[in-house]
Design a protein around this motif. Structure first.
Motif, PDB file in Angstrom:
ATOM      1  N   VAL A  98       0.836  -1.205   0.000  1.00  0.00           N
ATOM      2  CA  VAL A  98       0.000   0.000   0.000  1.00  0.00           C
ATOM      3  C   VAL A  98       0.869   1.252   0.000  1.00  0.00           C
ATOM      4  O   VAL A  98       0.595   2.219  -0.721  1.00  0.00           O
ATOM      5  CB  VAL A  98      -0.961  -0.004   1.212  1.00  0.00           C
ATOM      6  N   SER A  99       1.944   1.238   0.801  1.00  0.00           N
ATOM      7  CA  SER A  99       2.832   2.405   0.848  1.00  0.00           C
ATOM      8  C   SER A  99       3.508   2.615  -0.498  1.00  0.00           C
ATOM      9  O   SER A  99       3.690   3.744  -0.957  1.00  0.00           O
ATOM     10  CB  SER A  99       3.882   2.245   1.954  1.00  0.00           C
ATOM     11  N   GLY A 100       3.884   1.518  -1.163  1.00  0.00           N
ATOM     12  CA  GLY A 100       4.461   1.632  -2.501  1.00  0.00           C
ATOM     13  C   GLY A 100       3.467   2.207  -3.493  1.00  0.00           C
ATOM     14  O   GLY A 100       3.833   2.997  -4.371  1.00  0.00           O
ATOM     15  N   VAL A 219       0.275  -2.841  -7.286  1.00  0.00           N
ATOM     16  CA  VAL A 219      -1.116  -3.294  -7.246  1.00  0.00           C
ATOM     17  C   VAL A 219      -1.208  -4.799  -7.476  1.00  0.00           C
ATOM     18  O   VAL A 219      -2.060  -5.481  -6.888  1.00  0.00           O
ATOM     19  CB  VAL A 219      -1.957  -2.544  -8.303  1.00  0.00           C
ATOM     20  N   SER A 220      -0.318  -5.330  -8.318  1.00  0.00           N
ATOM     21  CA  SER A 220      -0.379  -6.747  -8.690  1.00  0.00           C
ATOM     22  C   SER A 220      -0.421  -7.692  -7.485  1.00  0.00           C
ATOM     23  O   SER A 220      -1.302  -8.555  -7.403  1.00  0.00           O
ATOM     24  CB  SER A 220       0.797  -7.102  -9.605  1.00  0.00           C
ATOM     25  N   PRO A 221       0.496  -7.566  -6.497  1.00  0.00           N
ATOM     26  CA  PRO A 221       0.413  -8.478  -5.347  1.00  0.00           C
ATOM     27  C   PRO A 221      -0.822  -8.241  -4.482  1.00  0.00           C
ATOM     28  O   PRO A 221      -1.310  -9.172  -3.832  1.00  0.00           O
ATOM     29  CB  PRO A 221       1.699  -8.174  -4.560  1.00  0.00           C
ATOM     30  N   LEU A 222      -1.349  -7.019  -4.474  1.00  0.00           N
ATOM     31  CA  LEU A 222      -2.570  -6.747  -3.722  1.00  0.00           C
ATOM     32  C   LEU A 222      -3.766  -7.463  -4.342  1.00  0.00           C
ATOM     33  O   LEU A 222      -4.682  -7.901  -3.637  1.00  0.00           O
ATOM     34  CB  LEU A 222      -2.845  -5.235  -3.675  1.00  0.00           C
ATOM     35  N   LEU A 223      -3.761  -7.591  -5.675  1.00  0.00           N
ATOM     36  CA  LEU A 223      -4.864  -8.242  -6.378  1.00  0.00           C
ATOM     37  C   LEU A 223      -4.663  -9.753  -6.511  1.00  0.00           C
ATOM     38  O   LEU A 223      -5.562 -10.447  -6.987  1.00  0.00           O
ATOM     39  CB  LEU A 223      -5.030  -7.627  -7.777  1.00  0.00           C
ATOM     40  N   GLY A 224      -3.493 -10.237  -6.107  1.00  0.00           N
ATOM     41  CA  GLY A 224      -3.221 -11.662  -6.243  1.00  0.00           C
ATOM     42  C   GLY A 224      -2.583 -11.989  -7.566  1.00  0.00           C
ATOM     43  O   GLY A 224      -3.099 -12.834  -8.318  1.00  0.00           O
ATOM     44  N   GLY A 225      -1.487 -11.324  -7.886  1.00  0.00           N
ATOM     45  CA  GLY A 225      -0.802 -11.522  -9.166  1.00  0.00           C
ATOM     46  C   GLY A 225      -0.100 -12.863  -9.254  1.00  0.00           C
ATOM     47  O   GLY A 225       0.073 -13.583  -8.260  1.00  0.00           O
ATOM     48  N   LYS A 226       0.316 -13.192 -10.474  1.00  0.00           N
ATOM     49  CA  LYS A 226       1.012 -14.445 -10.728  1.00  0.00           C
ATOM     50  C   LYS A 226       2.379 -14.424 -10.050  1.00  0.00           C
ATOM     51  O   LYS A 226       3.108 -13.447 -10.155  1.00  0.00           O
ATOM     52  CB  LYS A 226       1.182 -14.632 -12.241  1.00  0.00           C
ATOM     53  N   ASP A 250      -1.011 -28.093  -9.110  1.00  0.00           N
ATOM     54  CA  ASP A 250      -1.909 -27.226  -8.319  1.00  0.00           C
ATOM     55  C   ASP A 250      -1.150 -26.411  -7.270  1.00  0.00           C
ATOM     56  O   ASP A 250      -1.566 -26.316  -6.108  1.00  0.00           O
ATOM     57  CB  ASP A 250      -3.009 -28.051  -7.629  1.00  0.00           C
ATOM     58  N   VAL A 251      -0.034 -25.820  -7.703  1.00  0.00           N
ATOM     59  CA  VAL A 251       0.740 -24.950  -6.803  1.00  0.00           C
ATOM     60  C   VAL A 251       0.053 -23.588  -6.719  1.00  0.00           C
ATOM     61  O   VAL A 251      -0.201 -22.944  -7.738  1.00  0.00           O
ATOM     62  CB  VAL A 251       2.178 -24.773  -7.301  1.00  0.00           C
ATOM     63  N   ILE A 252      -0.277 -23.163  -5.526  1.00  0.00           N
ATOM     64  CA  ILE A 252      -0.914 -21.861  -5.310  1.00  0.00           C
ATOM     65  C   ILE A 252      -0.101 -21.091  -4.279  1.00  0.00           C
ATOM     66  O   ILE A 252       0.215 -21.618  -3.198  1.00  0.00           O
ATOM     67  CB  ILE A 252      -2.368 -21.999  -4.823  1.00  0.00           C
ATOM     68  N   VAL A 253       0.261 -19.862  -4.616  1.00  0.00           N
ATOM     69  CA  VAL A 253       1.036 -18.999  -3.721  1.00  0.00           C
ATOM     70  C   VAL A 253       0.113 -17.926  -3.160  1.00  0.00           C
ATOM     71  O   VAL A 253      -0.495 -17.160  -3.914  1.00  0.00           O
ATOM     72  CB  VAL A 253       2.221 -18.344  -4.459  1.00  0.00           C
ATOM     73  N   HIS A 254      -0.001 -17.883  -1.851  1.00  0.00           N
ATOM     74  CA  HIS A 254      -0.816 -16.873  -1.179  1.00  0.00           C
ATOM     75  C   HIS A 254       0.134 -15.830  -0.594  1.00  0.00           C
ATOM     76  O   HIS A 254       0.878 -16.123   0.342  1.00  0.00           O
ATOM     77  CB  HIS A 254      -1.659 -17.502  -0.066  1.00  0.00           C
ATOM     78  N   ASP A 255       0.115 -14.635  -1.155  1.00  0.00           N
ATOM     79  CA  ASP A 255       1.058 -13.582  -0.759  1.00  0.00           C
ATOM     80  C   ASP A 255       0.364 -12.584   0.165  1.00  0.00           C
ATOM     81  O   ASP A 255      -0.494 -11.827  -0.259  1.00  0.00           O
ATOM     82  CB  ASP A 255       1.581 -12.860  -2.011  1.00  0.00           C
ATOM     83  N   TYR A 256       0.760 -12.599   1.444  1.00  0.00           N
ATOM     84  CA  TYR A 256       0.211 -11.652   2.414  1.00  0.00           C
ATOM     85  C   TYR A 256       1.239 -10.577   2.777  1.00  0.00           C
ATOM     86  O   TYR A 256       1.155  -9.966   3.831  1.00  0.00           O
ATOM     87  CB  TYR A 256      -0.252 -12.397   3.675  1.00  0.00           C
ATOM     88  N   GLY A 257       2.178 -10.365   1.872  1.00  0.00           N
ATOM     89  CA  GLY A 257       3.226  -9.387   2.103  1.00  0.00           C
ATOM     90  C   GLY A 257       4.568 -10.068   2.219  1.00  0.00           C
ATOM     91  O   GLY A 257       4.649 -11.277   2.479  1.00  0.00           O
ATOM     92  N   PRO A 258       5.671  -9.327   2.008  1.00  0.00           N
ATOM     93  CA  PRO A 258       7.010  -9.915   2.112  1.00  0.00           C
ATOM     94  C   PRO A 258       7.215 -10.619   3.449  1.00  0.00           C
ATOM     95  O   PRO A 258       6.943 -10.062   4.510  1.00  0.00           O
ATOM     96  CB  PRO A 258       7.934  -8.691   1.987  1.00  0.00           C
ATOM     97  N   GLY A 259       7.657 -11.867   3.381  1.00  0.00           N
ATOM     98  CA  GLY A 259       7.844 -12.647   4.595  1.00  0.00           C
ATOM     99  C   GLY A 259       6.560 -13.217   5.149  1.00  0.00           C
ATOM    100  O   GLY A 259       6.557 -13.793   6.243  1.00  0.00           O
TER     101      GLY A 259
END
Length: 388
Positions: A98-100, A219-226, A250-259
């Protein structure tokens, strides 16, 4: 300077993927950015007041705005490092994105404002300040901003921070904008031609494009980018590096922020293996993924035939048949059920998100090809979309 400060103030400064280390680097770079921008503001404000240069005065307040952007980035890193709580069980890591995004929006606003003022200058040219003091100040500003763009870009890549990459692009746009002002002054001084408005319009377009690209990246990681291809390749290497794993899908990556990354995936294992042994293997793989990628992983186990030669041969034939339709397609979870009059082949087909055929069209097409080539076989197909 950043490397030296990092060694002094950050413990284990070389471990860039450590959540604490990356957060400290983000905060350190933000504080340095705030300091340098305030110093530039003070120098330019003083010079603008002495020389009466509107351009230098405007550039001074632009630096003050940049200091505000660095404060936003600092706050983003600070809050992103907060521990998970009842309302946010996955942590607050996305605040960094969000800050970015806020920094990217500020770049776009600067581009619009520069474009507006440049168009005004095209129709109503203003006398430019070409004194030596103004030139020296602009050169200092370019050097400082280039250094800021350099360290933000370098550290941003090492800690995989979209917010710092956005700050780096902001500083780089300032370098270009100030360089154009310097070139304008040179043209005005030597040739008496004022091209400030035209050059400013070109720079404005560049800044707007930079802001758009930066916003897109945040925006991409906020929307669930590849997820990155390198990450997926690393996941495959870790999982398939364990003896006893036949396949992965069926590999799915859930990104909730770095780390703050979570993985879910399916692995194919021999169906005749001991269930307790397989469970221990799966737990060992999860532990390896968590340790190497600093994530939390959940693995679903799919047992398949590995010793039945008829099933193995038919799985290879069906896989070839499907890939002849389109090389981007793949199958998994293949099973065969033999009846009195026909044999059912049961499997899942994975298609890209942008595949031209609908799921129903693809299913019917594959069913038709199997029926034509293997008349005594009946296909039961589930179509899935790829997430990577």
């Amino acid at each position: 300077m950043i490397a030296l400060l990092g060694r002094i103030f950050i413990k284990d400064a070389g471990e860039y993927h450590n959540p604490h280390v990356r957060r400290m680097y983000g905060m350190l770079c933000s504080i340095v950015g705030i300091t340098l921008n305030i110093i530039l503001f003070g120098i330019k404000f003083f010079a603008g007041a002495v020389t009466g240069s509107v351009a230098i005065m405007a550039d001074a307040f632009n630096n003050l705005t940049d200091a505000g952007s660095s404060i936003i980035t600092l706050i983003g890193f600070k809050f992103a490092g907060m521990k998970p709580d009842r309302e946010h069980p996955f942590g607050h890591g996305r605040i960094e994105y969000v800050s970015g995004l806020i920094v990217a929006i500020s770049i776009i606003l600067v581009g619009f404002e520069l474009g507006r003022s440049s168009i005004e200058k095209i129709f109503h040219p203003e006398i430019m300040e070409t004194g030596s003091a103004a030139v020296i100040i602009l050169i200092i500003s370019i050097l400082v901003k280039f250094y800021m763009a350099s360290y933000n870009s370098r550290i941003g890549k090492k800690i995989s921070s979209s917010a710092m990459k956005a700050t780096a692009m902001d500083s780089l746009s300032d370098v270009i904008a100030t360089s154009v002002v310097l070139v304008d002054m040179g043209i005005m001084y030597f040739f008496g031609i004022n091209v400030d408005g035209y050059c400013g319009a070109v720079v404005a377009l560049f800044i707007l494009w930079t802001g758009y690209q930066t916003a897109k990246e945040t925006v991409s990681p906020l929307l669930g980018g590849k997820p990155d291809a390198e990450l997926i390749e690393q996941i495959h290497l870790i999982v398939l590096g364990h003896q006893g794993i036949v396949g992965i899908h069926d590999v799915i990556v859930h990104d909730y922020g770095p780390g703050r990354m979570m993985l879910s995936l399916h692995v194919e294992v021999p169906g005749d293996e001991n269930i307790f042994k397989l469970h221990e293997l799966i737990e060992h793989i999860e532990s390896d993924l968590d340790g190497v990628l600093n994530c939390e992983s959940v693995i679903h186990m799919d047992p398949i035939e590995t010793k039945n030669e008829i099933v193995v041969a038919m799985r290879e034939k069906i896989s070839e048949l499907v890939m002849k339709l389109d090389s981007s397609l793949s199958i998994h979870d293949f099973r065969m059920v033999t009846g009195d009059s026909r044999t059912s082949v049961i499997f899942d087909v994975v298609a890209p998100q942008e595949f031209v055929m609908t799921d129903e069209e693809l299913r019917k097409e594959i069913e038709g090809r199997i029926q034509k080539q293997y008349p005594n076989h009946y296909a039961v197909i589930k179509v899935e979309k790829a997430y990577v």
